[in-house]
Scaffold this motif. Structure first.
Motif, PDB file in Angstrom:
ATOM      1  N   ALA A   5       3.520   6.005  -5.582  1.00 56.32           N
ATOM      2  CA  ALA A   5       3.524   5.978  -7.044  1.00 56.32           C
ATOM      3  C   ALA A   5       2.380   6.827  -7.605  1.00 56.32           C
ATOM      4  O   ALA A   5       2.580   7.595  -8.550  1.00 56.32           O
ATOM      5  N   VAL A   6       1.210   6.719  -7.017  1.00 58.56           N
ATOM      6  CA  VAL A   6       0.065   7.518  -7.463  1.00 58.56           C
ATOM      7  C   VAL A   6       0.337   8.999  -7.220  1.00 58.56           C
ATOM      8  O   VAL A   6       0.061   9.841  -8.091  1.00 58.56           O
ATOM      9  N   ALA A   7       0.908   9.337  -6.075  1.00 59.73           N
ATOM     10  CA  ALA A   7       1.233  10.729  -5.781  1.00 59.73           C
ATOM     11  C   ALA A   7       2.271  11.261  -6.766  1.00 59.73           C
ATOM     12  O   ALA A   7       2.163  12.395  -7.250  1.00 59.73           O
ATOM     13  N   PHE A   8       3.273  10.456  -7.096  1.00 62.34           N
ATOM     14  CA  PHE A   8       4.305  10.868  -8.052  1.00 62.34           C
ATOM     15  C   PHE A   8       3.700  11.145  -9.418  1.00 62.34           C
ATOM     16  O   PHE A   8       3.989  12.172 -10.049  1.00 62.34           O
ATOM     17  N   VAL A   9       2.841  10.253  -9.879  1.00 59.77           N
ATOM     18  CA  VAL A   9       2.194  10.449 -11.177  1.00 59.77           C
ATOM     19  C   VAL A   9       1.333  11.709 -11.159  1.00 59.77           C
ATOM     20  O   VAL A   9       1.340  12.487 -12.116  1.00 59.77           O
ATOM     21  N   ALA A  10       0.622  11.955 -10.070  1.00 60.03           N
ATOM     22  CA  ALA A  10      -0.206  13.155  -9.971  1.00 60.03           C
ATOM     23  C   ALA A  10       0.649  14.420 -10.030  1.00 60.03           C
ATOM     24  O   ALA A  10       0.281  15.398 -10.690  1.00 60.03           O
ATOM     25  N   VAL A  11       1.800  14.407  -9.366  1.00 60.32           N
ATOM     26  CA  VAL A  11       2.697  15.566  -9.394  1.00 60.32           C
ATOM     27  C   VAL A  11       3.233  15.791 -10.808  1.00 60.32           C
ATOM     28  O   VAL A  11       3.266  16.921 -11.295  1.00 60.32           O
ATOM     29  N   VAL A  12       3.641  14.738 -11.476  1.00 55.36           N
ATOM     30  CA  VAL A  12       4.161  14.865 -12.842  1.00 55.36           C
ATOM     31  C   VAL A  12       3.080  15.411 -13.774  1.00 55.36           C
ATOM     32  O   VAL A  12       3.346  16.316 -14.585  1.00 55.36           O
ATOM     33  N   ILE A  28       0.812  -1.214   0.000  1.00 53.33           N
ATOM     34  CA  ILE A  28       0.000   0.000   0.000  1.00 53.33           C
ATOM     35  C   ILE A  28       0.852   1.274   0.000  1.00 53.33           C
ATOM     36  O   ILE A  28       0.638   2.145  -0.845  1.00 53.33           O
ATOM     37  N   PRO A  29       1.847   1.449   0.887  1.00 55.90           N
ATOM     38  CA  PRO A  29       2.624   2.696   0.855  1.00 55.90           C
ATOM     39  C   PRO A  29       3.339   2.956  -0.480  1.00 55.90           C
ATOM     40  O   PRO A  29       3.249   4.073  -1.002  1.00 55.90           O
ATOM     41  N   PRO A  30       4.013   1.962  -1.094  1.00 60.75           N
ATOM     42  CA  PRO A  30       4.617   2.242  -2.400  1.00 60.75           C
ATOM     43  C   PRO A  30       3.583   2.599  -3.474  1.00 60.75           C
ATOM     44  O   PRO A  30       3.848   3.433  -4.334  1.00 60.75           O
ATOM     45  N   THR A  31       2.417   1.997  -3.399  1.00 62.46           N
ATOM     46  CA  THR A  31       1.361   2.302  -4.363  1.00 62.46           C
ATOM     47  C   THR A  31       0.892   3.737  -4.194  1.00 62.46           C
ATOM     48  O   THR A  31       0.719   4.457  -5.176  1.00 62.46           O
ATOM     49  N   ILE A  32       0.713   4.152  -2.952  1.00 65.95           N
ATOM     50  CA  ILE A  32       0.299   5.528  -2.685  1.00 65.95           C
ATOM     51  C   ILE A  32       1.365   6.501  -3.182  1.00 65.95           C
ATOM     52  O   ILE A  32       1.049   7.525  -3.800  1.00 65.95           O
TER      53      ILE A  32
END
Length: 54
Positions: free
Chosen positions: A15-22, A9-13
């Protein structure tokens, strides 16, 4: 099985946050959006009575 899911769960969160920032950065760098923002800002400055042009 549940322990494996909890460890993912933490790595998935992140990854989603990173994609949203990009995506946010790419959208803000869009030249058409930047020009539209400049036009809105210029119109707001011209309509603002507190800003006096010499």
């Amino acid at each position: 099985m549940l322990k494996d899911l909890e460890s993912l769960i933490p790595p998935t969160i992140m990854a989603v946050a990173f994609v949203a920032v990009v995506i946010t950065i790419l959208r803000s760098q869009n030249p058409r959006r930047r020009e539209a923002a400049r036009r809105r800002e210029r119109a707001a400055e011209e309509a603002d009575p507190r800003i006096h042009k010499s």
